[in-house]
Enzyme design. Structure first.
Site, PDB file in Angstrom:
ATOM      1  N   ARG A  13       0.295  -0.973  -0.064  1.00 45.87           N
ATOM      2  CA  ARG A  13       0.470  -0.222   0.275  1.00 45.87           C
ATOM      3  C   ARG A  13       0.660   0.933   0.350  1.00 45.87           C
ATOM      4  O   ARG A  13       0.669   2.020   0.858  1.00 45.87           O
ATOM      5  CB  ARG A  13      -1.095   0.127   1.476  1.00 45.87           C
ATOM      6  N   SER A  61     -11.322  -1.638   2.020  1.00 44.86           N
ATOM      7  CA  SER A  61     -10.942  -2.275   3.617  1.00 44.86           C
ATOM      8  C   SER A  61      -9.884  -1.239   4.443  1.00 44.86           C
ATOM      9  O   SER A  61      -9.506  -0.387   3.733  1.00 44.86           O
ATOM     10  CB  SER A  61      -9.526  -3.217   3.151  1.00 44.86           C
ATOM     11  N   GLU A  78      -6.233   2.669   6.281  1.00 45.45           N
ATOM     12  CA  GLU A  78      -5.924   2.251   4.607  1.00 45.45           C
ATOM     13  C   GLU A  78      -6.663   3.407   3.812  1.00 45.45           C
ATOM     14  O   GLU A  78      -5.658   3.985   3.183  1.00 45.45           O
ATOM     15  CB  GLU A  78      -6.064   0.879   4.012  1.00 45.45           C
TER      16      GLU A  78
END
Length: 302
Positions: free
Chosen positions: A173, A225, A295
């Protein structure tokens, strides 16, 4: 409200809207108005908008599909530049060139039609190419860095650059672009010809999408998410372990279907989501010792 009279932005030739609700442009369906909003159709128009913002001393925000984004209830100051108009996709042999605003599903379908394997993991991820490069999007064992060749972008000085994937610092990420004010314009992917043709690629894509549909709350607005995977554990498992499925603050709720998702269960505002995230972080830390890092990107006035 800002005035565009006698400004570089007003003279740059790209239509500008005022007070555009960001709830229309995020998968969370949350967010106050963008002070100014533009949807360029070409890289040249993107460059013109950025140059005008610099001349006018105006802040700007680059918007993809808004699938990993939480916008503040007070909206976004300055100019929001939506990249959805840059959506061209070209397939040449085993190489796919896609502009930043092309959806990942559209790129996956182009690969499928050409019988190209390697992007199946991205089918169903509700984002665009630019966002995928920015965060090294991945799922089901695949990541962008596995198939990415290079990316074209405007650097923080507004200069056009092309870098190979080896120089993009892609990790979990994360990429070279994380936390920087660069503007991704396009990406090049190299895939592999599937010997069994488009039908085999389609079958794998449908299998992955079926798994998403079965396990994820796709019927609710969300930003995917909510938390990154902590080292040595899984965020959803920790949240479930703490008995937080269904936990709700205002209109924001931890999904009963997948504890890693915070959903908009009905008229949620940004403050609800942030409060819920904070409570989940606190409880998980107190009960398990793990620190959950969001996130989801947060922007705009709270």
């Amino acid at each position: 409200m800002l005035s565009l009279h006698n400004t570089a932005l007003g003279d740059c030739g790209v239509p500008i809207r005022m007070g555009e609700p960001m709830s229309r442009h995020t998968t969370f369906r949350i967010g106050g108005p963008a002070e100014l909003f533009a949807c360029p159709k070409t890289p040249e128009e993107v460059t013109a908008l950025l140059s005008a913002c610099k001349q006018d001393g105006l802040p700007y925000f680059i918007l993809g599909r808004g699938s990993n984004l939480l916008v503040g209830d007070g909206g976004i100051p300055g100019l929001t530049i939506a990249m959805e108009g840059l959506s061209r996709i070209q397939v040449e042999g085993t190489v796919i060139c896609a502009q930043a605003g092309a959806t990942l599903s559209a790129v996956c379908l182009a690969a499928r039609e050409a019988g190209l394997a390697g992007l199946e993991f991205a089918y169903g991820i509700p984002g665009q190419v630019g966002g995928g490069v920015y965060m090294n999007a991945g799922a089901y064992g695949g990541e962008f860095r596995d198939v990415l060749v290079s990316a074209d972008f405007l650097d923080e000085e507004g200069k056009f650059q092309t870098l190979p994937v080896e120089q993009l610092e892609m990790g979990y990420r994360h990429s070279l672009f994380t936390g920087k004010s660069c503007t991704i314009l396009s990406a090049v992917f190299r895939l592999e010809k599937d010997p069994e043709g488009p039908a085999a690629v389609a079958a794998r894509m449908e299998e992955i999408f079926s798994r998403r549909r079965e396990k994820q709350p796709l019927e609710w607005p969300s930003a995917g998410s909510t938390f990154k995977r902590p080292e040595g554990a899984y965020a959803a498992a920790l949240i479930d372990q703490c008995g937080l499925k269904g936990f709700q603050v205002g209109g924001a709720r931890v999904s009963e279907k997948h504890a890693g998702f915070v959903i908009n269960a009905g008229d949620a505002i940004c403050a609800d989501v942030l409060a819920l995230i904070g409570e989940v972080q606190r409880i998980v830390r107190e009960k398990t010792g793990f620190v959950l890092e969001p996130e989801v990107e947060v922007t705009g006035r709270q």
